[in-house]
Structures are given as structure tokens and as C-alpha cells.
Design a protein around this motif. Structure first.
Motif, PDB file in Angstrom:
ATOM      1  N   UNK A  34       1.114  -1.167  -0.148  1.00 36.54           N
ATOM      2  CA  UNK A  34       0.168  -0.025   0.001  1.00 36.54           C
ATOM      3  C   UNK A  34       0.862   1.408   0.001  1.00 36.54           C
ATOM      4  N   UNK A  35       0.428   2.206  -0.791  1.00 35.64           N
ATOM      5  CA  UNK A  35       1.225   3.613  -0.697  1.00 35.64           C
ATOM      6  C   UNK A  35       0.380   4.578  -0.677  1.00 35.64           C
ATOM      7  N   UNK A  36       0.873   6.034  -0.300  1.00 36.04           N
ATOM      8  CA  UNK A  36       0.054   7.212  -0.040  1.00 36.04           C
ATOM      9  C   UNK A  36       0.766   7.953  -1.240  1.00 36.04           C
ATOM     10  N   UNK A  37       0.209   8.471  -2.195  1.00 41.28           N
ATOM     11  CA  UNK A  37       0.746   9.324  -3.220  1.00 41.28           C
ATOM     12  C   UNK A  37      -0.037  10.546  -4.113  1.00 41.28           C
ATOM     13  N   UNK A  38       0.578  11.221  -4.662  1.00 41.03           N
ATOM     14  CA  UNK A  38      -0.199  12.294  -5.448  1.00 41.03           C
ATOM     15  C   UNK A  38       0.196  12.151  -6.796  1.00 41.03           C
ATOM     16  N   UNK A  39      -0.423  12.468  -7.997  1.00 40.45           N
ATOM     17  CA  UNK A  39      -0.075  12.485  -9.179  1.00 40.45           C
ATOM     18  C   UNK A  39       0.953  13.781  -9.407  1.00 40.45           C
ATOM     19  N   UNK A  44      -0.784  17.936  -3.717  1.00 42.02           N
ATOM     20  CA  UNK A  44      -1.834  18.179  -2.627  1.00 42.02           C
ATOM     21  C   UNK A  44      -3.058  17.259  -2.607  1.00 42.02           C
ATOM     22  N   UNK A  45      -3.444  16.615  -3.748  1.00 41.43           N
ATOM     23  CA  UNK A  45      -4.481  15.611  -3.827  1.00 41.43           C
ATOM     24  C   UNK A  45      -3.747  14.125  -3.501  1.00 41.43           C
ATOM     25  N   UNK A  46      -3.821  14.121  -2.308  1.00 38.57           N
ATOM     26  CA  UNK A  46      -3.366  12.867  -1.489  1.00 38.57           C
ATOM     27  C   UNK A  46      -4.359  11.805  -1.967  1.00 38.57           C
ATOM     28  N   UNK A  47      -3.631  10.481  -2.303  1.00 41.90           N
ATOM     29  CA  UNK A  47      -4.434   9.056  -2.711  1.00 41.90           C
ATOM     30  C   UNK A  47      -3.712   8.022  -1.969  1.00 41.90           C
ATOM     31  N   UNK A  48      -4.590   7.043  -1.773  1.00 44.12           N
ATOM     32  CA  UNK A  48      -4.241   5.689  -1.392  1.00 44.12           C
ATOM     33  C   UNK A  48      -4.050   4.995  -2.396  1.00 44.12           C
ATOM     34  N   UNK A  61      -6.725   3.789  -5.479  1.00 40.28           N
ATOM     35  CA  UNK A  61      -8.082   3.207  -5.012  1.00 40.28           C
ATOM     36  C   UNK A  61      -9.152   4.342  -4.911  1.00 40.28           C
ATOM     37  N   UNK A  62      -8.869   5.523  -4.847  1.00 40.60           N
ATOM     38  CA  UNK A  62     -10.132   6.311  -4.986  1.00 40.60           C
ATOM     39  C   UNK A  62     -10.686   6.611  -6.416  1.00 40.60           C
ATOM     40  N   UNK A  63      -9.666   6.298  -7.244  1.00 43.72           N
ATOM     41  CA  UNK A  63     -10.475   6.369  -8.731  1.00 43.72           C
ATOM     42  C   UNK A  63     -11.422   5.061  -8.990  1.00 43.72           C
ATOM     43  N   UNK A  64     -10.745   4.056  -8.520  1.00 44.62           N
ATOM     44  CA  UNK A  64     -11.579   2.686  -8.209  1.00 44.62           C
ATOM     45  C   UNK A  64     -12.855   2.843  -7.656  1.00 44.62           C
ATOM     46  N   UNK A  65     -13.078   3.187  -6.545  1.00 45.38           N
ATOM     47  CA  UNK A  65     -14.300   3.391  -5.600  1.00 45.38           C
ATOM     48  C   UNK A  65     -14.181   4.863  -5.071  1.00 45.38           C
ATOM     49  N   UNK A  66     -14.802   5.815  -5.267  1.00 44.10           N
ATOM     50  CA  UNK A  66     -14.880   7.090  -4.808  1.00 44.10           C
ATOM     51  C   UNK A  66     -15.407   7.243  -3.456  1.00 44.10           C
ATOM     52  N   UNK A  67     -15.954   5.997  -2.902  1.00 45.01           N
ATOM     53  CA  UNK A  67     -16.595   6.371  -1.516  1.00 45.01           C
ATOM     54  C   UNK A  67     -15.145   6.168  -0.375  1.00 45.01           C
ATOM     55  N   UNK A  87      -8.105  -5.114  -2.909  1.00 42.87           N
ATOM     56  CA  UNK A  87      -8.030  -6.255  -3.531  1.00 42.87           C
ATOM     57  C   UNK A  87      -8.886  -6.618  -4.864  1.00 42.87           C
ATOM     58  N   UNK A  88      -9.945  -5.945  -4.881  1.00 44.59           N
ATOM     59  CA  UNK A  88     -10.789  -6.034  -6.027  1.00 44.59           C
ATOM     60  C   UNK A  88     -10.528  -4.869  -7.016  1.00 44.59           C
ATOM     61  N   UNK A  89      -9.740  -3.971  -6.727  1.00 39.93           N
ATOM     62  CA  UNK A  89      -9.141  -3.032  -7.702  1.00 39.93           C
ATOM     63  C   UNK A  89      -7.862  -3.591  -8.237  1.00 39.93           C
ATOM     64  N   UNK A  90      -7.035  -4.323  -7.605  1.00 35.82           N
ATOM     65  CA  UNK A  90      -6.030  -5.088  -8.077  1.00 35.82           C
ATOM     66  C   UNK A  90      -6.550  -5.977  -9.014  1.00 35.82           C
ATOM     67  N   UNK A  91      -7.394  -6.597  -8.660  1.00 26.46           N
ATOM     68  CA  UNK A  91      -7.881  -7.954  -9.600  1.00 26.46           C
ATOM     69  C   UNK A  91      -8.571  -7.254 -11.098  1.00 26.46           C
ATOM     70  N   UNK A  92      -9.165  -5.920 -11.021  1.00 31.75           N
ATOM     71  CA  UNK A  92      -9.745  -5.454 -12.082  1.00 31.75           C
ATOM     72  C   UNK A  92      -8.768  -4.917 -13.086  1.00 31.75           C
TER      73      UNK A  92
END
Length: 320
Positions: A34-39, A44-48, A61-67, A87-92
Motif C-alpha cells: 500500500x502507498x500514499x501518493x499524489x499525481x 496536494x491531492x493525496x491518494x491511497x 483506489x479512490x479512482x476505483x471507488x470514490x467512497x 483487492x478488487x481494484x488490483x484484480x480489475x
């Protein structure tokens, strides 16, 4: 974006491994980085995300599931729901950000606690001719000391004796108090690499010889590159651990030298405070630090410090 089949084959290596032995497997059975990153074009837009192998990119993961939340701490607070989604995001095979577009941040940036352990390697105690501690020696850093795996270490004007300390770190994944040692690993989300940068003059001679101020200047806790889930490691207490300064190896040992292992540290500290998702533990350093060299060696501007732990990765920080 759909990935070619060889991408998906590699990603399957990070799939879920179910195990009844949750005490050993950690917060969940998933084997992931797992990583924390930004594009890079969206600072400033932190993502997991989940890091794919061989530089193939990061699953957003935020792109995969906005919730899902933006930060690692909030993600860990979602518990199994978040990990199942990862896990579902990886499999997709979807929502992959190419590595050149990614800026890795510390795996956790806003922990409630940064718990540190002193004198926790047998070979480090021998280096100092110091007795083996009979109980964990606990101190702390402020969360503001945390910086990224490839960010700069800033030399403070207040110290001329800044030193390196490569350390195995772990992150708490669920809330607990008075945790039993045999259940402790089930509270750990995963492991990462840390550098417990230390101003030795403040640690050893100033401020009543209390350690806090010498350990907690801004940027004195580089962390990363990923949070490797517990199930992904064969044995966190049998990993090669090393530090290089300008390419020269200065520390080279194994986490099997730890006196108090992860389970003991979780149980010990949870006697005093409630542990919460995102809390970071630094577990001590092996021998080879600058202050005990003859003569002592300290960090200078322009030096590059690399801290590496087998199966977890490398953090690389330039001193400015």
C-alpha cells in the motif's frame, strides 16, 4: 484502462491469502504494498494506492471507488471494507497510474502517535558497551517530523551533530488497548522503512538529556516507500537491514537482532495508551551509527542517505 495479461499475472501475486492464523497474518490476509501518493500534476491531492511489481505503476483506489477516503490513516480506519476494495481494484486491472506520474508520499502522514524504541538491537548495545534492556525503552517523535521516502532531510541550524538510524517501522491497523502479545500482530497493518534521524548534541547533552527534541526536528523521520502488509513478509524479524551514506555501507545487520519484537512492543505500549489506526512504531536501529565511530561522523549538506530493508524497499533522502 485495461492492462495486458502479463500485468494481471504479476498483480495476482498481491491477492488475498486467507488464514485462520490472524495473529500472524495481521489486520487482514491480503498481501499488498500500500502507498500514499499524489499525481505529479496534482500536488496536494493525496491518494491511497496499491503498488504493482516491476515499476508497472500504482492502482489508484479512490479512482476505483470514490467512497474510499484520501489518506492512509482514514483508509485503515475502514478496516476490512477498504482492504477488500483494494483487492478488487488490483484484480480489475483498472485505475493504474504509470509510475513516472506518481510522487510517493510517506505511507502515513498524520498519525496520532509516532512511537520509537531505543536500544532495541543486541549488536547496537554491544557497539556501545551498554547492557541489554530488560524492558522496552520508549520515546517519541512528533508527526511533523515525518517526510517522504525520497524527500530531503533538512539540517537544522540548531545542531551540528545530525546522525542516521535505519529502522524497521510498522503501522497499527485497528484500535486496541491492553493487547495480548499472542494477538498483537493482528493489530498491525504492515511494515515499512524508516530513518530515525537524530541530533546527537540535543539527544545526549542538551535539554536534560531527554531524547525528544533531538529526534523530532522537521524532516527527521523519512518513511516509506510502501506499507507492506504483514502477510506479504515471510518473517519481519529475519530481514536484512542496512544504511548507506553516499553509497558506502555504514549499517548492515538483520532484524533478528531485535531484542523486543513487534508483538512485545504492541503489547507493552498498549498498556499505557490506546493504539489507533495509523499509529507508527519505529523499532530501533542496528550498529554503525555515526556518533559511535572513531572519530564520530555526522551528516553534511549534499550527502545522500539510503535506508533499505529486504522485502520492503529503499528510501533515499538527500541532506540539504
Amino acid at each position: 484502462m485495461r492492462l495486458p495479461i502479463h500485468f494481471l499475472i504479476c498483480a495476482r501475486r498481491f491477492g488475498v491469502k486467507l488464514s485462520a492464523d490472524t495473529g500472524r497474518r495481521g489486520v487482514c490476509g491480503a498481501t499488498m504494498r500500500l502507498v500514499q501518493f499524489c499525481r505529479r500534476d496534482q500536488e496536494g491531492d493525496v491518494r491511497v494506492g496499491v503498488e504493482l511489481e516491476m515499476g508497472q505503476g500504482v492502482v489508484d483506489l479512490k479512482d476505483f471507488d470514490s467512497s474510499l477516503p484520501h489518506t492512509m490513516k482514514e483508509f485503515l480506519e475502514t478496516g476490512e471494507r477498504g482492504m477488500d476494495c483494494a483487492h478488487r481494484a488490483l484484480s480489475s486491472g483498472q485505475c493504474v497510474v504509470p509510475l513516472p506520474e506518481v510522487r510517493l508520499l510517506p505511507p502515513v502522514t498524520d498519525p496520532e502517535k509516532v512511537v520509537c524504541v531505543g536500544m532495541n538491537y543486541r549488536d547496537h548495545c554491544l557497539e556501545q558497551n551498554a547492557p541489554i534492556p530488560e524492558e522496552p525503552i520508549i520515546f517519541s517523535k512528533f508527526a511533523s517530523a515525518i517526510t517522504g521516502p525520497f524527500d530531503d532531510i533538512k539540517l537544522p541550524a540548531e545542531s551540528k551533530e545530525v546522525d542516521w538510524e535505519v529502522e524497521l517501522a510498522f503501522v497499527i491497523g485497528r484500535k486496541g488497548k491492553h493487547i495480548k502479545e499472542e494477538e498483537a500482530l493482528s493489530y498491525v497493518a504492515g511494515f515499512t522503512v524508516a530513518n530515525d534521524v537524530s541530533a546527537r548534541d540535543w539527544q545526549m547533552r542538551r535539554n536534560g538529556k531527554q531524547w525528544l527534541l533531538g529526534k523530532t526536528f522537521d524532516s527527521f523521520c523519512p518513511l516509506g516507500p510502501a506499507l507492506v502488509t504483514t502477510a506479504a513478509l515471510k518473517d519481519p524479524h529475519n530481514l536484512g537491514i542496512r544504511c548507506r551514506v553516499n553509497g558506502s555501507t555504514v549499517q548492515d545487520s538483520s532484524t533478528n537482532q531485535m531484542i523486543f519484537k513487534t508483538e512485545k512492543l504492541v503489547a507493552w505500549v498498549s498498556q499505557f495508551v490506546t493504539l489507533r489506526p495509523g499509529d507508527v512504531f519505529l523499532t530501533g536501529t542496528p550498529p554503525g551509527v555515526g556518533v559511535f565511530r572513531k572519530p564520530p561522523v555526522f551528516l553534511k549538506r549534499g550527502v545522500v542517505v539510503e535506508c533499505e530493508i529486504d522485502e520492503i524497499g529503499v528510501i533515499r533522502n538527500t541532506v540539504i
